[in-house]
Design a protein around this motif. Structure first.
Motif, mmCIF file in Angstrom:
data_model
loop_
_atom_site.group_PDB
_atom_site.id
_atom_site.type_symbol
_atom_site.label_atom_id
_atom_site.label_comp_id
_atom_site.label_asym_id
_atom_site.label_seq_id
_atom_site.Cartn_x
_atom_site.Cartn_y
_atom_site.Cartn_z
ATOM 1 N N ILE A 60 0.842 -1.205 0.000
ATOM 2 C CA ILE A 60 0.000 0.000 0.000
ATOM 3 C C ILE A 60 0.873 1.250 0.000
ATOM 4 C CG2 ILE A 60 -1.665 1.338 1.345
ATOM 5 C CD1 ILE A 60 -2.772 -1.448 2.296
ATOM 6 N N ASN A 63 2.371 1.799 -3.416
ATOM 7 C CA ASN A 63 1.362 2.296 -4.344
ATOM 8 C C ASN A 63 1.006 3.747 -4.056
ATOM 9 O OD1 ASN A 63 -0.345 1.529 -6.622
ATOM 10 N ND2 ASN A 63 -2.010 2.018 -5.225
ATOM 11 N N ALA A 64 1.027 4.132 -2.771
ATOM 12 C CA ALA A 64 0.712 5.514 -2.392
ATOM 13 C C ALA A 64 1.911 6.451 -2.540
ATOM 14 C CB ALA A 64 0.214 5.549 -0.944
ATOM 15 N N GLN A 65 3.089 5.893 -2.873
ATOM 16 C CA GLN A 65 4.313 6.681 -3.020
ATOM 17 C C GLN A 65 4.683 7.390 -1.717
ATOM 18 O OE1 GLN A 65 6.066 7.049 -6.354
ATOM 19 N NE2 GLN A 65 4.945 5.141 -6.388
ATOM 20 N N THR A 94 2.325 -5.519 -6.056
ATOM 21 C CA THR A 94 2.057 -4.076 -6.004
ATOM 22 C C THR A 94 2.255 -3.444 -7.377
ATOM 23 O OG1 THR A 94 2.808 -4.028 -3.711
ATOM 24 C CG2 THR A 94 2.670 -1.920 -4.858
ATOM 25 N N ALA A 95 3.315 -3.815 -8.060
ATOM 26 C CA ALA A 95 3.591 -3.258 -9.385
ATOM 27 C C ALA A 95 2.527 -3.677 -10.391
ATOM 28 C CB ALA A 95 4.977 -3.678 -9.865
ATOM 29 N N PHE A 97 -0.504 -3.914 -9.785
ATOM 30 C CA PHE A 97 -1.638 -3.028 -9.516
ATOM 31 C C PHE A 97 -1.263 -1.563 -9.777
ATOM 32 C CE2 PHE A 97 -4.314 -0.439 -6.750
ATOM 33 C CZ PHE A 97 -5.571 -0.872 -7.143
ATOM 34 N N GLY A 98 -0.070 -1.158 -9.325
ATOM 35 C CA GLY A 98 0.310 0.255 -9.352
ATOM 36 C C GLY A 98 1.178 0.673 -10.515
ATOM 37 N N GLY A 99 1.578 -0.262 -11.346
ATOM 38 C CA GLY A 99 2.331 0.074 -12.544
ATOM 39 C C GLY A 99 3.741 0.579 -12.294
ATOM 40 N N ALA A 101 5.012 3.511 -11.487
ATOM 41 C CA ALA A 101 5.304 4.333 -10.317
ATOM 42 C C ALA A 101 5.599 3.449 -9.110
ATOM 43 C CB ALA A 101 4.144 5.278 -10.017
ATOM 44 N N ALA A 102 4.818 2.393 -8.937
ATOM 45 C CA ALA A 102 5.053 1.463 -7.827
ATOM 46 C C ALA A 102 6.373 0.725 -8.037
ATOM 47 C CB ALA A 102 3.894 0.480 -7.708
ATOM 48 N N GLN A 105 9.564 2.796 -7.081
ATOM 49 C CA GLN A 105 9.853 2.835 -5.642
ATOM 50 C C GLN A 105 10.426 1.495 -5.184
ATOM 51 O OE1 GLN A 105 9.837 5.313 -3.594
ATOM 52 N NE2 GLN A 105 8.696 6.834 -4.712
#
Length: 122
Positions: A60, A63-65, A94-95, A97-99, A101-102, A105
């Motif tokens: 999470i 995903n929220a950066q 996570t990636a 789901f979050g692509g 940007a995830a 990180q």
């Protein structure tokens, strides 16, 4: 709040977070007390283990950066016995789901944290 040098390590980021939380607790003790009680309850061992809960929280946070939570929950994962492979697998989910940007990180900050936190244990 006192001045802090720019962060250059995982340990410094954890210290900075704890310091900021301490100042907030002094200024807003009731809010801090209730928040801490809530989060402690959320991370208690239950049907899900503490390790699983930190892996979820890490996903999470990625995903929220949220850099501080990424560092904090990477440490939580390691402290509760998560292996590097388990952490990397959670990052993969996570990636998915979050692509990108995830993933950015995950492949930088999380891997740096794993190395630095493991070095601190030695």
């Amino acid at each position: 709040m006192e001045y802090h040098e720019p962060r250059n390590s995982t340990e410094a980021a954890l210290h900075e977070y704890k310091s900021g939380l301490g100042v907030f607790t002094q200024k807003m003790p009731e809010i801090a007390r209730h928040y801490n009680a809530f989060t402690e309850t959320c991370f208690m061992e239950g049907t899900l283990s503490q390790k699983q809960k930190h892996l979820i929280a890490l996903g999470i946070a990625i995903n929220a950066q949220d850099e501080y939570c990424i560092i904090y929950h990477t440490k939580g994962c390691l402290d509760t016995g998560a292996s590097e492979e388990e952490i990397l697998e959670a990052i993969g989910v996570t990636a998915a789901f979050g692509g990108g940007a995830a993933m950015s990180q995950a492949v930088t900050l999380v891997q740096e944290c794993i190395v630095e936190l493991n070095e601190l244990k030695q």
